[in-house]
Design an enzyme around this catalytic site. Structure first.
Site, mmCIF file in Angstrom:
data_model
loop_
_atom_site.group_PDB
_atom_site.id
_atom_site.type_symbol
_atom_site.label_atom_id
_atom_site.label_comp_id
_atom_site.label_asym_id
_atom_site.label_seq_id
_atom_site.Cartn_x
_atom_site.Cartn_y
_atom_site.Cartn_z
ATOM 1 N N ALA A 47 0.823 -1.219 0.000
ATOM 2 C CA ALA A 47 0.000 0.000 0.000
ATOM 3 C C ALA A 47 0.846 1.254 0.000
ATOM 4 C CB ALA A 47 -0.931 -0.011 1.207
ATOM 5 N N ARG A 106 -1.543 10.241 -9.422
ATOM 6 C CA ARG A 106 -2.563 10.509 -10.451
ATOM 7 C C ARG A 106 -3.965 10.696 -9.864
ATOM 8 N NH1 ARG A 106 -1.274 5.688 -14.114
ATOM 9 N NH2 ARG A 106 -3.302 6.137 -15.038
ATOM 10 N N GLN A 160 8.036 1.225 3.912
ATOM 11 C CA GLN A 160 9.020 1.000 2.840
ATOM 12 C C GLN A 160 9.711 2.340 2.627
ATOM 13 O OE1 GLN A 160 7.442 0.477 -1.101
ATOM 14 N NE2 GLN A 160 9.280 -0.533 -1.876
ATOM 15 N N ARG A 170 -30.040 10.002 9.206
ATOM 16 C CA ARG A 170 -28.615 10.199 9.538
ATOM 17 C C ARG A 170 -28.216 9.256 10.677
ATOM 18 N NH1 ARG A 170 -28.340 16.235 10.778
ATOM 19 N NH2 ARG A 170 -26.213 15.658 11.350
HETATM 20 C C1 UD1 Z 1 2.165 -4.261 -11.434
HETATM 21 C C2 UD1 Z 1 2.931 -5.471 -11.998
HETATM 22 C C3 UD1 Z 1 2.437 -5.809 -13.393
HETATM 23 C C4 UD1 Z 1 0.947 -6.040 -13.368
HETATM 24 C C5 UD1 Z 1 0.225 -4.840 -12.753
HETATM 25 C C6 UD1 Z 1 -1.246 -5.163 -12.553
HETATM 26 C C7 UD1 Z 1 5.155 -5.257 -11.022
HETATM 27 C C8 UD1 Z 1 6.569 -4.858 -11.237
HETATM 28 N N1 UD1 Z 1 4.333 -5.120 -12.073
HETATM 29 O O1 UD1 Z 1 2.483 -3.152 -12.236
HETATM 30 O O2 UD1 Z 1 3.080 -6.964 -13.883
HETATM 31 O O3 UD1 Z 1 0.468 -6.275 -14.685
HETATM 32 O O4 UD1 Z 1 0.774 -4.543 -11.437
HETATM 33 O O5 UD1 Z 1 -1.949 -4.036 -12.117
HETATM 34 O O6 UD1 Z 1 4.818 -5.728 -9.963
HETATM 35 N N2 UD1 Z 1 4.055 -0.709 -4.447
HETATM 36 C C9 UD1 Z 1 4.717 -0.496 -3.264
HETATM 37 N N3 UD1 Z 1 6.036 -0.179 -3.294
HETATM 38 C C10 UD1 Z 1 6.737 -0.091 -4.458
HETATM 39 C C11 UD1 Z 1 6.041 -0.306 -5.670
HETATM 40 C C12 UD1 Z 1 4.700 -0.613 -5.622
HETATM 41 O O7 UD1 Z 1 4.121 -0.587 -2.185
HETATM 42 O O8 UD1 Z 1 7.934 0.175 -4.398
HETATM 43 C C13 UD1 Z 1 2.625 -1.064 -4.395
HETATM 44 C C14 UD1 Z 1 1.730 0.039 -4.912
HETATM 45 O O9 UD1 Z 1 1.202 0.802 -3.834
HETATM 46 C C15 UD1 Z 1 0.601 -0.740 -5.578
HETATM 47 C C16 UD1 Z 1 1.258 -2.049 -5.996
HETATM 48 O O10 UD1 Z 1 2.450 -2.165 -5.246
HETATM 49 O O11 UD1 Z 1 -0.427 -1.028 -4.636
HETATM 50 C C17 UD1 Z 1 1.536 -2.128 -7.496
HETATM 51 O O12 UD1 Z 1 2.425 -1.104 -7.886
HETATM 52 P P1 UD1 Z 1 2.272 -0.362 -9.276
HETATM 53 O O13 UD1 Z 1 3.348 0.634 -9.390
HETATM 54 O O14 UD1 Z 1 0.869 0.099 -9.444
HETATM 55 O O15 UD1 Z 1 2.588 -1.549 -10.313
HETATM 56 P P2 UD1 Z 1 2.143 -1.622 -11.829
HETATM 57 O O16 UD1 Z 1 3.050 -0.787 -12.637
HETATM 58 O O17 UD1 Z 1 0.691 -1.374 -11.918
#
Ligand code: UD1
Ligand code: MG
Length: 476
Positions: free
Chosen positions: A19, A25, A85, A341
């Protein structure tokens, strides 16, 4: 819930929910995972699914300093651990922020060396905080292959528009790897089987796979999906679990937030109908995820159920009503144009009509407020009748005060009840009264100027007014 959602060949389940991230965005002051669908935060949906899927341990990876996210976790999943993180270096890096949980999983099963191969650790399911449509049943399906020896299970969907997703590369029935869009060749980009992002890892292999994931890719990130290629290289079985594209939807902006809302509302409407509620125009009725509906409830078009509403058997909710934190006993009628309410409690057969607002108040069995009324901080006895325009004046600008109305009392139209005040059982209050002191049982209370009637007075007055007007008209 099937046995499988709780037990998987005797292993317990750890859920790691990612999370971290502000969700740029969304263009919001609120962290992305705290935006709501169907009255519950996205993170709340994922935590609920993890718990329902039987996760005995839940770990949430968060962005450091997001106090509101930590509070939400403490409220909704008090037993969950929270792992900041420090830097956002990718989904595998994020999972390792909760490394301690994976190590404990191994240790608790009696294997002392971290990552020791063949250890019988927990099953691990990794979910995303911004993928709120995922169900407990799907998490359980994702986990199931681990019991049959899979080291990794990936959740995947077929789509006509794969752009942006990681592609699941296969050869025959075998999975080879997941390739992120940025790293994919033109050929690989034509693949329509996409990674939903969620993954299950066997506790025996999780740490060894995760710690070997590198960041030599186009984004310079540690990709969780690289666990697949590593497992394949180790000769470990990898499973692909299919899921509908709609359920795998992630939310990155407010357009996708509305798409997620529509999907969840569709589910809630169908569930209400299946359980015995008639929705005349389902697409115009909006539920919260915790709305409870009895049998033979009728909901007319354009009704909104905010969080915390329970509706008893046989109730009717007429059009254009808004309910939140309200409890309706069986046979209650509400609306059209009613607002309930938090703290509104309507006992059996009570009726709340048009342009009536009820807040923190109980309407006894069969009590009525049919038109243009405000009932706030009040106790209304069984069978009492509040005439049109009755107002409980509950607020003195500083404090709130209570109004108590006895059973069978009759409050005449356009009455202001200045709280704190009590009207006794069976009492009658004359229309247009301002009631600022208590009225005993069975008494009459009227507080307004006494009516005066002067016989034959009108013609003289009219003649005088007309003469004045004529005199003004003659002046130049
Ligand atoms: C990710 C997948 C992709 C998949 C897609 C589906 C990876 C590298 N790619 O891409 O294969 O098709 O989801 O929606 O996993 N997050 C962290 N810390 C980080 C990075 C991400 O907590 O350092 C969390 C984000 O909050 C999010 C989730 O991991 O909830 C996914 O990260 P996001 O950057 O949205 O990955 P995608 O590019 O969508
Ligand atoms: Mg995403």
């Amino acid at each position: 819930m099937t046995d499988q959602t709780i037990q998987n060949a005797g292993r317990s389940l750890t859920a790691i929910v990612l999370a971290a991230g502000k969700g740029t965005r969304m263009r919001s002051d609120l962290p992305k995972v705290l935006h709501r669908v169907a009255g519950r935060t996205m993170l709340g949906h994922v935590l609920a699914a993890a718990r329902e899927a039987g996760a005995g341990r839940i770990a949430v990876v968060v962005e450091p300093g997001q106090e509101a996210v930590a509070r939400e976790i403490a409220t909704l999943a008090p037993g969950a651990s929270v792992h900041p993180q420090a830097e956002r270096l990718g989904t595998a890096h994020a999972v390792l922020a909760a490394r301690i949980v994976l190590e404990e999983g191994v240790l608790e099963e009696g294997v002392l060396e971290e990552g020791a191969s063949g250890a019988v650790g927990d099953d691990v399911v990794i979910a995303f905080g911004d993928t709120p449509l995922i169900t407990a049943a799907t998490l359980a399906r994702l986990r199931a292959p681990l019991a049959e020896g899979a080291a990794v299970a990936v959740l995947a969907f077929e789509t006509g528009n794969p752009t942006g997703y990681g592609r699941v590369l296969t050869q025959g029935d075998r999975v080879l790897a997941i390739r992120e869009e940025k790293d994919a060749s033109a050929d690989e980009r034509t693949v329509t089987l996409c990674n939903a992002g969620l993954m299950a890892l066997s506790g025996a292999h999780a740490l060894s796979l995760l710690t070997r994931i590198g960041n030599a890719n186009a984004a310079g990130e540690y990709y969780l999906p690289d666990a697949v290629a590593l497992a394949v290289a180790d000769g470990l079985p990898v499973a692909v679990v299919p899921v509908a594209e709609a359920e795998a939807q992630g939310v990155n902006d407010r357009v996708q937030l509305a798409v997620a809302e529509a999907e969840i509302q569709g589910r809630l409407r169908r569930a209400a109908q299946v359980a015995g509620t008639t929705l005349i125009a389902p697409e115009t009725v909006f539920f919260s995820v915790d709305t409870v509906l009895g049998r033979d409830v009728l909901v007319e078009p354009h009704v909104v159920f905010g969080p915390g509403v329970t509706v008893g058997d046989g109730c009717v909710v007429h059009s254009f009503s808004h309910l939140e934190g309200a409890t309706l006993a069986p046979g209650v009628q509400v609306g059209p144009y009613a607002r309930l309410r938090p703290g509104a409690v309507l006992e059996t057969g009570a009726r709340i009509g048009n342009f009536v607002e009820v807040k923190n108040a109980r309407m006894g069995a069969g009590a009525k407020a049919n038109h243009l009324t405000y009932v706030g901080d009040a106790e209304v006895g069984a069978g009492a009748n509040l005439g049109a325009g009755t107002i409980t004046c509950n607020y003195d600008g500083v404090n709130k005060h209570r109004t108590t109305i006895g059973a069978g009392a009759f409050i005449g139209s356009n009455t202001a009840l200045v709280a704190p005040v009590q009207v006794g059982a069976g009492a009658i209050v004359g229309a247009g009264s301002v009631i600022a002191s208590d009225v005993p049982d069975e008494a009459l209370a009227v507080s307004r100027g006494r009516q005066r009637v002067v016989a034959g007075w009108a013609p003289g007055k009219r003649a005088a007014l007309q003469a004045e007007k004529a005199a003004r008209a003659r002046k130049p």
